[in-house]
Design a protein around this motif. Structure first.
Motif, PDB file in Angstrom:
ATOM      1  N   GLY C 162       0.796  -1.221   0.000  1.00 39.88           N
ATOM      2  CA  GLY C 162       0.000   0.000   0.000  1.00 39.88           C
ATOM      3  C   GLY C 162       0.836   1.281   0.000  1.00 39.88           C
ATOM      4  N   GLU C 163       2.127   1.146   0.176  1.00 37.63           N
ATOM      5  CA  GLU C 163       3.024   2.303   0.233  1.00 37.63           C
ATOM      6  C   GLU C 163       3.505   2.672  -1.175  1.00 37.63           C
ATOM      7  OE1 GLU C 163       4.374   4.326   3.000  1.00 37.63           O
ATOM      8  OE2 GLU C 163       4.618   5.327   1.055  1.00 37.63           O
ATOM      9  N   THR C 164       3.225   3.895  -1.604  1.00 39.38           N
ATOM     10  CA  THR C 164       3.610   4.311  -2.953  1.00 39.38           C
ATOM     11  C   THR C 164       4.930   5.085  -2.964  1.00 39.38           C
ATOM     12  OG1 THR C 164       2.313   6.321  -2.706  1.00 39.38           O
ATOM     13  CG2 THR C 164       1.218   4.451  -3.761  1.00 39.38           C
ATOM     14  N   ASN C 165       5.371   5.530  -1.813  1.00 38.32           N
ATOM     15  CA  ASN C 165       6.619   6.298  -1.742  1.00 38.32           C
ATOM     16  C   ASN C 165       7.804   5.336  -1.641  1.00 38.32           C
ATOM     17  OD1 ASN C 165       8.839   7.807  -1.055  1.00 38.32           O
ATOM     18  ND2 ASN C 165       7.657   9.272   0.196  1.00 38.32           N
ATOM     19  N   LYS C 166       8.561   5.279  -2.688  1.00 32.72           N
ATOM     20  CA  LYS C 166       9.623   4.272  -2.780  1.00 32.72           C
ATOM     21  C   LYS C 166      10.699   4.459  -1.720  1.00 32.72           C
ATOM     22  CE  LYS C 166       8.917   3.282  -7.635  1.00 32.72           C
ATOM     23  NZ  LYS C 166       9.423   2.525  -8.797  1.00 32.72           N
ATOM     24  N   ASP C 167      10.847   5.705  -1.256  1.00 39.79           N
ATOM     25  CA  ASP C 167      11.859   5.963  -0.226  1.00 39.79           C
ATOM     26  C   ASP C 167      11.575   5.193   1.063  1.00 39.79           C
ATOM     27  OD1 ASP C 167      12.986   7.679  -2.007  1.00 39.79           O
ATOM     28  OD2 ASP C 167      12.118   9.490  -1.117  1.00 39.79           O
ATOM     29  N   ARG C 168      10.314   4.875   1.286  1.00 43.75           N
ATOM     30  CA  ARG C 168       9.958   4.200   2.538  1.00 43.75           C
ATOM     31  C   ARG C 168       9.946   2.682   2.419  1.00 43.75           C
ATOM     32  NH1 ARG C 168       4.818   7.945   3.591  1.00 43.75           N
ATOM     33  NH2 ARG C 168       5.890   9.970   3.639  1.00 43.75           N
ATOM     34  N   TRP C 169      10.218   2.158   1.219  1.00 44.05           N
ATOM     35  CA  TRP C 169      10.097   0.719   1.011  1.00 44.05           C
ATOM     36  C   TRP C 169      11.128  -0.081   1.815  1.00 44.05           C
ATOM     37  CZ3 TRP C 169       9.085  -0.064  -4.983  1.00 44.05           C
ATOM     38  CH2 TRP C 169       7.817   0.454  -5.285  1.00 44.05           C
ATOM     39  N   ALA C 170      12.362   0.435   1.863  1.00 42.55           N
ATOM     40  CA  ALA C 170      13.420  -0.333   2.523  1.00 42.55           C
ATOM     41  C   ALA C 170      13.068  -0.595   3.990  1.00 42.55           C
ATOM     42  CB  ALA C 170      14.757   0.395   2.418  1.00 42.55           C
ATOM     43  N   ALA C 171      12.629   0.441   4.660  1.00 44.49           N
ATOM     44  CA  ALA C 171      12.269   0.286   6.069  1.00 44.49           C
ATOM     45  C   ALA C 171      11.079  -0.653   6.239  1.00 44.49           C
ATOM     46  CB  ALA C 171      11.953   1.660   6.668  1.00 44.49           C
ATOM     47  N   LEU C 172      10.102  -0.483   5.361  1.00 46.09           N
ATOM     48  CA  LEU C 172       8.904  -1.325   5.428  1.00 46.09           C
ATOM     49  C   LEU C 172       9.259  -2.791   5.244  1.00 46.09           C
ATOM     50  CD1 LEU C 172       5.804  -1.559   5.509  1.00 46.09           C
ATOM     51  CD2 LEU C 172       5.768  -1.030   3.074  1.00 46.09           C
ATOM     52  N   LEU C 173      10.131  -3.054   4.267  1.00 44.73           N
ATOM     53  CA  LEU C 173      10.537  -4.439   4.002  1.00 44.73           C
ATOM     54  C   LEU C 173      11.297  -5.015   5.203  1.00 44.73           C
ATOM     55  CD1 LEU C 173      11.662  -3.984   0.302  1.00 44.73           C
ATOM     56  CD2 LEU C 173       9.870  -5.551   1.070  1.00 44.73           C
ATOM     57  N   GLU C 174      12.173  -4.191   5.754  1.00 45.25           N
ATOM     58  CA  GLU C 174      12.992  -4.659   6.862  1.00 45.25           C
ATOM     59  C   GLU C 174      12.124  -4.970   8.084  1.00 45.25           C
ATOM     60  OE1 GLU C 174      17.156  -3.212   8.985  1.00 45.25           O
ATOM     61  OE2 GLU C 174      16.255  -2.057   7.334  1.00 45.25           O
ATOM     62  N   ASN C 175      11.221  -4.056   8.379  1.00 45.21           N
ATOM     63  CA  ASN C 175      10.340  -4.269   9.530  1.00 45.21           C
ATOM     64  C   ASN C 175       9.470  -5.509   9.358  1.00 45.21           C
ATOM     65  OD1 ASN C 175      11.356  -1.994  10.660  1.00 45.21           O
ATOM     66  ND2 ASN C 175       9.632  -0.665  10.044  1.00 45.21           N
ATOM     67  N   THR C 176       8.935  -5.664   8.162  1.00 37.24           N
ATOM     68  CA  THR C 176       8.046  -6.796   7.918  1.00 37.24           C
ATOM     69  C   THR C 176       8.816  -8.108   8.004  1.00 37.24           C
ATOM     70  OG1 THR C 176       6.766  -5.369   6.451  1.00 37.24           O
ATOM     71  CG2 THR C 176       6.332  -7.731   6.326  1.00 37.24           C
ATOM     72  N   ALA C 177      10.019  -8.131   7.444  1.00 36.63           N
ATOM     73  CA  ALA C 177      10.853  -9.332   7.532  1.00 36.63           C
ATOM     74  C   ALA C 177      11.143  -9.660   8.992  1.00 36.63           C
ATOM     75  CB  ALA C 177      12.153  -9.141   6.756  1.00 36.63           C
ATOM     76  N   HIS C 178      11.375  -8.611   9.754  1.00 35.61           N
ATOM     77  CA  HIS C 178      11.659  -8.780  11.176  1.00 35.61           C
ATOM     78  C   HIS C 178      10.479  -9.390  11.922  1.00 35.61           C
ATOM     79  CE1 HIS C 178      13.045  -7.448  15.254  1.00 35.61           C
ATOM     80  NE2 HIS C 178      14.199  -7.836  14.707  1.00 35.61           N
ATOM     81  N   GLU C 179       9.280  -9.001  11.531  1.00 36.45           N
ATOM     82  CA  GLU C 179       8.050  -9.581  12.115  1.00 36.45           C
ATOM     83  C   GLU C 179       7.826 -11.011  11.636  1.00 36.45           C
ATOM     84  OE1 GLU C 179       4.802  -7.155  10.811  1.00 36.45           O
ATOM     85  OE2 GLU C 179       5.747  -5.299  11.499  1.00 36.45           O
ATOM     86  N   GLY C 180       8.594 -11.461  10.656  1.00 37.14           N
ATOM     87  CA  GLY C 180       8.339 -12.779  10.061  1.00 37.14           C
ATOM     88  C   GLY C 180       7.124 -12.769   9.165  1.00 37.14           C
ATOM     89  N   ASP C 181       6.817 -11.608   8.623  1.00 32.15           N
ATOM     90  CA  ASP C 181       5.607 -11.497   7.802  1.00 32.15           C
ATOM     91  C   ASP C 181       5.993 -11.133   6.358  1.00 32.15           C
ATOM     92  OD1 ASP C 181       2.868 -11.533   7.293  1.00 32.15           O
ATOM     93  OD2 ASP C 181       2.434 -10.521   9.201  1.00 32.15           O
ATOM     94  N   SER C 182       5.013 -10.836   5.526  1.00 30.80           N
ATOM     95  CA  SER C 182       5.308 -10.582   4.109  1.00 30.80           C
ATOM     96  C   SER C 182       4.412  -9.478   3.565  1.00 30.80           C
ATOM     97  CB  SER C 182       5.116 -11.862   3.291  1.00 30.80           C
ATOM     98  OG  SER C 182       3.759 -12.260   3.330  1.00 30.80           O
ATOM     99  N   LEU C 183       4.734  -9.011   2.361  1.00 30.29           N
ATOM    100  CA  LEU C 183       4.029  -7.890   1.737  1.00 30.29           C
ATOM    101  C   LEU C 183       3.657  -8.206   0.287  1.00 30.29           C
ATOM    102  CD1 LEU C 183       6.445  -5.088   2.970  1.00 30.29           C
ATOM    103  CD2 LEU C 183       4.068  -5.346   3.723  1.00 30.29           C
ATOM    104  N   GLY C 184       2.587  -7.553  -0.166  1.00 28.64           N
ATOM    105  CA  GLY C 184       2.204  -7.618  -1.577  1.00 28.64           C
ATOM    106  C   GLY C 184       2.569  -6.335  -2.286  1.00 28.64           C
ATOM    107  N   GLY C 185       2.057  -6.188  -3.518  1.00 27.29           N
ATOM    108  CA  GLY C 185       2.381  -4.969  -4.249  1.00 27.29           C
ATOM    109  C   GLY C 185       1.575  -4.849  -5.527  1.00 27.29           C
ATOM    110  N   ILE C 186       1.729  -3.711  -6.149  1.00 24.61           N
ATOM    111  CA  ILE C 186       1.022  -3.446  -7.407  1.00 24.61           C
ATOM    112  C   ILE C 186       2.025  -3.071  -8.490  1.00 24.61           C
ATOM    113  CG2 ILE C 186      -0.578  -1.884  -8.576  1.00 24.61           C
ATOM    114  CD1 ILE C 186      -2.293  -1.885  -6.091  1.00 24.61           C
ATOM    115  N   VAL C 187       1.932  -3.772  -9.609  1.00 27.12           N
ATOM    116  CA  VAL C 187       2.808  -3.528 -10.760  1.00 27.12           C
ATOM    117  C   VAL C 187       1.997  -2.847 -11.856  1.00 27.12           C
ATOM    118  CG1 VAL C 187       4.106  -4.650 -12.618  1.00 27.12           C
ATOM    119  CG2 VAL C 187       4.355  -5.450 -10.260  1.00 27.12           C
TER     120      VAL C 187
END
Lengths: 322, 322, 322, 322
Positions: C162-187
């Motif tokens: 749901g995050e469209t600002n690419k600058d925030r993706w790295a943190a989002l990915l890292e946090n989610t990986a840390h939670e042991g969870d995963s993310l989707g996306g739109i191409v």
């Protein structure tokens, strides 16, 4: 399935004694001139009424429902129907449990669990070749509009009952009709004016596609290309077509691909299955032997009506190769 | 396109002298026992090395890449490849502009604008029948697993060079090889133990599908079912199969649908195109006449190797009918 | 069936932990320059190893088995395989009766009666998108060789979780990986430089073909063209593209046919199904509830790897439209 | 091409203002009870005349030409036609060079080089969904006759112009009609009572087939399954359906295969393209800007008529999965 073709797709439908038979042709190019009259010549060539064919005259009036606008094809599917007007259904009702020898009655009844329309062979009737002829007319136009006007597709009856001398056919047909029996024949088809390089290796070889389409015509027992079965009795040095081509033992096709020489093939048609003679058969319900007199009026030699049908399916194949 | 079938789909690929040839079979049911050894019997029947066939022994080792797990089919596509190990490419380089009589060289070169792989016929090589045989093994298993174990598909060579007496074949082959020439033959295939009611009216008639598949085998010149071409010379009262069936003039098929009797068809194979004799041909670049000696080691009569191929394509058709 | 296309036909095969995965592409024109290196750029774009993707590095070395000769396509089918080298099968054996949430394990096991290869999802693995990418490379070349070099196919990831600002993706990915969870996306995919008039009315509309192909990519939950779902909330006067085109609410397609404007569509990818968190599931054999820890190393957001796959299937569709 | 399906094949034909529109359905099982009345309920659900739809009442009387005998399907193709009686062709003649915004006029004219039938959109008309509905009626019967009577296919309009509260729809429609504008909507379809294990991996995934068929309906802009686009914004732990299934984020499909839960998908329809408001467009012949008033009587929100069409194409897909 009752569909043929990848680029030029033909879907037939209908039963001999139902409301109508017809065809939908999909994949027709836009802008080809087409009107009802364009169909009449080929339809007449298939028509009955001549010596050796049934006196039953069917309604063969094409009705174009779609795909043609202001005298040209639109690129949308062309649907054509032919109403069934001259059906005598009463003739066939008694036959439900008594399959006619040589016909699809028994096999169809097993396949469709008795729900198939039994009147006049239903969907298996030779009448379904009429929409094939209509599709063939469109296919010839499409092929010519793509590769130029040099195309010549010409199918001819070469033998009736093994007799190759046409002068003797009238007497042969008359005598056979008098005996209450029927005759088969062999049709040869020649396709000239086609470019080299059509067809695909393996499963879409030109022979594969033509034979596929030809065996959809009811009553075909065999097909051969070029030297055909005789090739199996020749030596390589006799059969090989040496370049530049002076003979055509391959029937214009190498490796499934046209080589520029005319495509030549021959089709064997069986004798008409419905004969006036009394035949033995079985009542499949009771299991008892039955003497059968097939009702209706039949062709002594339906092969007489088939050259235009062979041309039609050949044209349908050609329209798929471009 | 190099694909056949709607339910049981076969895609072949490869060239005679390329990396590998192979096949992908899609639509295989899950749970059919399958391993490498299951292929060896049919592969051996196609192999060269016997009298009348080329002494060139190819590598015919199947490698199963997918679709099999713990000895059973998984329902996913089965890919099988055969590496080409014994290719002598040097033999063919000289031929680029000099098409071999009877081969696809010229037609293929026109179609593919000279980019086709010319070595050993490339994708048009008879070697491509090896993956067909592999697909046939799977098809036989699939058909049997569906309709029970009664199926019998048996193809036999009936004639070589017109000679039906097998005792005389050895001498005929030897003499012909000595002349540097080649022979054709006729294969008959009988399929017993199949239920009535298989096939579809019109374009997916059993004859349409079998002939389509059979003409994908390189070197076929004709096919006939039941009484075949002879039917065209019989009267209706002779050709018709009266119920209960005591003869089988229709080859087990009425209206395109099986009637429960064995399917019977015959296939005419041409003589091997590559012969040791010098042949005339044309240099297509310069237009001048050329004396051609086709290099390589060839079958005197490749029809000897075809019965198992005919069985394979018949089985592929059957697997599509269920 | 694992085949797509009428003119440019793609057949995929293989399992994640089997011998090899691969693809056969049939219908490729002869004479297109093609070598192994042509595949590497797109293959690298799909590769794992970057932030948010699994550290498991697979062997993605294409082996061309057929259809290419002296650096050009021959017109014969192109078979390409990828050996599976880095498979850890042991990880998956315990899962046979315990379907992983979000995966095909259960549905596949019902369909194939337990015979499907369960290792790493078997034939359902996202690894099968690798042969799709290879086919896409060929498709792009074929389309360009036909319509000229103006074609541009460009897919980009526009949202992660749901995050469209690419600058925030790295943190989002890292946090989610840390939670042991995963993310989707739109191409979002944009195809420019294509002529008007491609596609067919009704069942072969451009949207029909693209959506058909896109939903073959594992993990797709939705697709929309042009204004997409938002169009359903617009008025006709807002949504209509007025000629000359200044906006592109139809995504370049009217009535299923390209109108010359760029084709624009968006694809929604679900979050990776395999997560590090413990999940509840069922032992389907015993019926008891089970705590499941999915083994293996997984993408936090596999959508990161999908733009090149979306391009590939779009290109495969385009190659079928010409 | 205007055909869909491998096992249950649907061929549509016709133009809005031509002789007739229709459909041929091939692959229908024999023995299914079928008569004209069976079509009337679904045809009525598609009919215009209600609030928000055009007052133009078309002739929607089905004429069954083939494939039905004594009240049951015969196994042969079923052809059904609908005559066009209420066409006002005069309305459209002026539009030949002035493409209507949002319509296929321009794209079709390029594709078919101006030979397409322009009257009422010709073959691109929404009227062609009438034969789809007829095919859907047969498909529902065929699916139920195979898997039992538990099937429920239910499509409902959920939103109009973004408004989900049905109580407010009447006012919204009235106001929009008054403005001379139009509205879109979202249809949700739920298919319950289907077995697990239907569909195929990759290209014949259930989503691939349903989306392919749904995008053949004129005016569709998007489709999503289960959680749909929202899934792209969820974490794996939220989106995953844990066994036993208590939620249905996957829409009843994993890996392209049904998992036994109901199939759920949503379809976005654009607002009606033809509006009463004056629009800008281009005379494509002269290149000058034109003020366009689209003639004829139009739906304010054609999405109102689409739920039964969505059901029909879903049923056609289901009939292909068995």
């Amino acid at each position: 399935m009752n569909t043929f073709g990848r680029n030029f797709r033909v879907q037939v439908f209908g039963e001999s004694h139902g409301e109508a038979i017809g065809v939908v042709v999909d994949g027709v190019k836009a802008g080809i001139p087409l009107c009802k009259e364009d169909f009449m010549n080929d339809i007449l060539r298939r028509k009955s009424g001549a010596m050796g064919t049934t006196p039953r005259i069917e309604s063969d009036e094409p009705e174009i429902l779609s795909g043609v606008f202001e005298g040209h094809t639109t690129g949308a599917p062309i649907a054509i129907i032919f109403r069934n007007l001259n059906a005598r259904s009463g003739d066939y009702n008694a036959l439900k449990d008594v399959p006619r020898p040589g016909h699809a009655d028994y096999a169809a009844s097993v396949k469709f669990e008795g729900f198939n329309d039994p009147r006049g062979g239903g969907h298996f009737s030779g009448r379904l070749t009429l929409p094939l002829v209509a599709a063939g007319v469109i296919a010839k136009k499409q092929f010519c509009s793509s590769v130029g006007s040099g195309l010549e597709i010409k199918a001819e009856l070469k033998e009736i009952g093994g007799e190759t001398n046409k002068d003797r056919w009238a007497a042969l047909l008359e005598n056979t009709a008098h005996e209450g029996d029927s005759l088969g024949g062999i049709v040869e088809c020649l396709i000239a004016g086609i470019p080299a390089g059509l067809g695909e290796p393996f499963f879409d070889s030109v022979e594969s596609l033509i034979s596929h389409a030809v065996f959809s015509i009811p009553g075909v027992r065999g097909i051969e290309f070029g030297d055909g079965f005789a090739a199996s009795r020749m030596k390589g040095s006799e059969h090989n077509d040496v370049f530049p081509l002076t003979k055509n033992g391959a029937g214009g096709i190498n490796g499934g691909i046209t080589n520029g020489a005319p495509i030549v093939f021959r089709v064997a048609f069986k004798p008409t299955s419905s004969i006036a003679k009394t035949q033995k058969t079985l009542n499949v319900k009771t299991g008892e032997a039955v003497d059968l007199n097939v009702p209706g009026r039949h062709d002594t030699c339906f092969a007489l009506r088939t050259p235009v049908i062979v041309e039609a399916v050949a044209a349908i194949v050609l329209a798929n190769l471009i």
